[in-house]
Design a protein around this motif. Structure first.
Motif, PDB file in Angstrom:
ATOM      1  N   ARG A   1       0.880  -1.143  -0.051  1.00 61.04           N
ATOM      2  CA  ARG A   1      -0.019  -0.055   0.085  1.00 61.04           C
ATOM      3  C   ARG A   1       0.749   1.262  -0.160  1.00 61.04           C
ATOM      4  NH1 ARG A   1      -3.654   3.196  -1.399  1.00 61.04           N
ATOM      5  NH2 ARG A   1      -4.764   4.248   0.305  1.00 61.04           N
ATOM      6  N   LEU A   2       1.997   1.231   0.632  1.00 59.11           N
ATOM      7  CA  LEU A   2       2.831   2.344   0.999  1.00 59.11           C
ATOM      8  C   LEU A   2       4.202   1.957   0.929  1.00 59.11           C
ATOM      9  CD1 LEU A   2       1.863   5.239   2.160  1.00 59.11           C
ATOM     10  CD2 LEU A   2       2.412   4.506   4.608  1.00 59.11           C
ATOM     11  N   LEU A   3       5.011   3.029   0.339  1.00 55.03           N
ATOM     12  CA  LEU A   3       6.480   2.962   0.198  1.00 55.03           C
ATOM     13  C   LEU A   3       7.151   4.171   1.365  1.00 55.03           C
ATOM     14  CD1 LEU A   3       9.200   1.883  -0.951  1.00 55.03           C
ATOM     15  CD2 LEU A   3       8.882   3.928  -2.709  1.00 55.03           C
ATOM     16  N   ILE A   4       7.689   3.586   2.330  1.00 56.92           N
ATOM     17  CA  ILE A   4       8.304   5.057   3.273  1.00 56.92           C
ATOM     18  C   ILE A   4       9.766   5.018   2.804  1.00 56.92           C
ATOM     19  CG2 ILE A   4       8.817   5.753   5.642  1.00 56.92           C
ATOM     20  CD1 ILE A   4       6.460   3.947   6.591  1.00 56.92           C
ATOM     21  N   MET A   5       9.838   6.190   2.588  1.00 53.06           N
ATOM     22  CA  MET A   5      11.379   6.583   2.263  1.00 53.06           C
ATOM     23  C   MET A   5      11.896   7.877   3.099  1.00 53.06           C
ATOM     24  SD  MET A   5      11.066   7.811  -1.612  1.00 53.06           S
ATOM     25  CE  MET A   5      12.613   8.687  -1.684  1.00 53.06           C
ATOM     26  N   ASN A   6      13.290   8.017   3.391  1.00 54.88           N
ATOM     27  CA  ASN A   6      13.787   9.023   4.266  1.00 54.88           C
ATOM     28  C   ASN A   6      15.230   9.628   3.751  1.00 54.88           C
ATOM     29  OD1 ASN A   6      15.732   8.807   7.390  1.00 54.88           O
ATOM     30  ND2 ASN A   6      14.420  10.642   6.823  1.00 54.88           N
ATOM     31  N   TYR A   7      15.188  10.629   3.061  1.00 51.32           N
ATOM     32  CA  TYR A   7      16.465  11.319   2.639  1.00 51.32           C
ATOM     33  C   TYR A   7      16.354  12.757   2.942  1.00 51.32           C
ATOM     34  CZ  TYR A   7      17.559   7.106   0.281  1.00 51.32           C
ATOM     35  OH  TYR A   7      17.919   5.840   0.406  1.00 51.32           O
ATOM     36  N   PRO A   8      17.389  13.394   3.432  1.00 49.69           N
ATOM     37  CA  PRO A   8      18.552  12.890   4.081  1.00 49.69           C
ATOM     38  C   PRO A   8      18.324  11.949   4.920  1.00 49.69           C
ATOM     39  CG  PRO A   8      18.842  15.276   3.805  1.00 49.69           C
ATOM     40  CD  PRO A   8      17.339  14.987   3.465  1.00 49.69           C
TER      41      PRO A   8
END
Ligand code: PLP
Length: 379
Positions: free
Chosen positions: A153-160
């Motif tokens: 359902r969801l893709l979590i990403m974190n940048y920086p």
């Protein structure tokens, strides 16, 4: 729900005297004076009542201007922005309003400790996607394709990124955007370190790509950029329907964010940005001190952080797991760090060093680590 591995080391660190602290992921600077003054003035002016659930109109307008100026995101202040209690509450409301029972959610591994917990609390199933050191901890399409199913359902990403200090390339974001749009997967892009990007690097927001605003919940924070972690204020940006759902939930969780913090946030966005530049300059000096120091320790290798205030050296040459290594470092070298395994299975073989502390502390910590390694792991 598992207990956060970060808390474990924090508790141990409290009991050991004379430590150098490299475990804390929080700016050591004071909140800039003009923001403090605005908070005090807000109290004097009687800003002590509820605001609209989505946040003060004045603040949402200031956020909308900032999004256009800095993130290339075009968001309507009335309907596409929700002011939240730090990025943490934005993450919670995002998870609760998008995840149904047993939906799968792709989370970065290694990644920030709360993602797994947020997914579990919302009844979803966290599915780690590897961020590989050889790819500079970037999120790659090949790896995403291997873990995505019909239930994603969801893709979590974190940048920086916390804990790796990596930023993501614009080409990778484009590929990810095409993929999620085709599959009707939402992206939750957690960007609290957006302004902590070192010279020669750039941060891009995936929501800025054509058509991605509605496919993304972008999460931002005042905590790290303006050294105001305790004010608890951040915001979520998305299409109107998702923000409407999240605002509905906000009413039943906190009603609105602390009004004084909202006035302080207006001052942060509309006031001079020299404080942000000065802090970034100091973080750059610290990052360079960490990298220079670590380069002299033979048993570790470390990629140069491009953003955030974390280094994530590889300690696998020690032959120890990260918890054993981190605990010995704490007890014997008197340096507190966070074992990489606290950030997921792929964090194993690393430790996280936070350089949100003075250059003097960093040099002392590295001196102690070097001495400990030379003694414990002779070549
Ligand atoms: C990646 C990441 N997301 C979210 C947060 C939460 O920050 P806040 O709720 O203070 O905005 C942190 C804090 O360390 C973080 O590192």
């Amino acid at each position: 729900m598992p207990r956060s591995g970060v808390r474990e080391i924090f508790d141990m660190a409290r009991a050991v005297p004379d430590l150098v602290h490299l475990e804390i992921g929080e700016p050591d600077f004071s909140m800039p004076t003009h923001i403090t003054e605005a908070a005090i003035q807000a109290l004097r002016d009687g800003f002590t009542r509820y605001t609209p659930n989505a946040g003060l109109e004045e603040l949402r307008e200031a956020i909308s201007e900032k999004l256009k100026r800095e993130n290339e995101i075009d968001a309507d202040p009335s309907g596409e922005i929700l002011v939240t209690a730090g990025s943490m509450e934005a993450l919670s409301l995002s998870a609760l309003s998008t995840i149904n029972e047993n939906d799968e959610v792709v989370i970065p591994d290694p990644g920030y400790v709360s993602y797994e917990a947020e997914v579990l609390l919302a009844g979803g199933i966290p599915v780690p996607v590897p961020l590989r050191e050889e790819n500079d901890f970037g999120l790659k399409m090949d790896d995403i394709e291997k873990v995505v199913t019909k239930k994603t359902r969801l893709l979590i990403m974190n940048y920086p990124s916390n804990p790796t200090g990596a930023v993501i390339r614009r080409e990778d974001l484009k590929e990810i955007a095409d993929f999620v749009t085709d599959r009707d997967i939402l992206v939750l892009s957690d960007e609290p370190y957006e302004r902590l990007v070192y010279p020669g690097n750039r941060h891009y927001s995936i929501a800025a790509l054509p058509g991605m605003l509605e496919h993304t919940i972008s999460v931002f924070s005042f905590s790290k950029t303006y050294a105001m972690t305790g004010m608890r204020i951040g915001y979520a940006v998305s299409g109107k329907e998702l923000i409407r759902q999240m605002t509905k939930m906000q009413e039943h969780y906190v009603a609105c964010v602390n009004t004084v913090a909202q006035k302080a946030a207006v001052a942060a966005l509309r006031g001079p940005q020299t404080c942000v530049e000065a802090m970034l300059k100091e973080y750059t000096r610290r990052r360079d001190a960490v990298i220079e120091g670590l380069s002299k320790i033979k048993m570790m290798t470390c990629r140069k952080p491009a953003g955030a205030f974390y280094a994530f050296p590889n300690i696998s040459k020690s032959g120890q797991d990260s918890k054993t290594f981190g605990t010995s470092l704490l007890e014997e070298a008197k340096v507190a760090t966070v074992p990489g395994a606290a950030f997921g299975r792929r964090g194993e073989g690393h430790i996280r060093l936070s350089f949100a502390t003075s250059v003097q502390n960093i040099r002392e910590a590295i001196r102690r680590i070097a001495e400990y390694c030379a003694k414990t792991f002779p070549e």
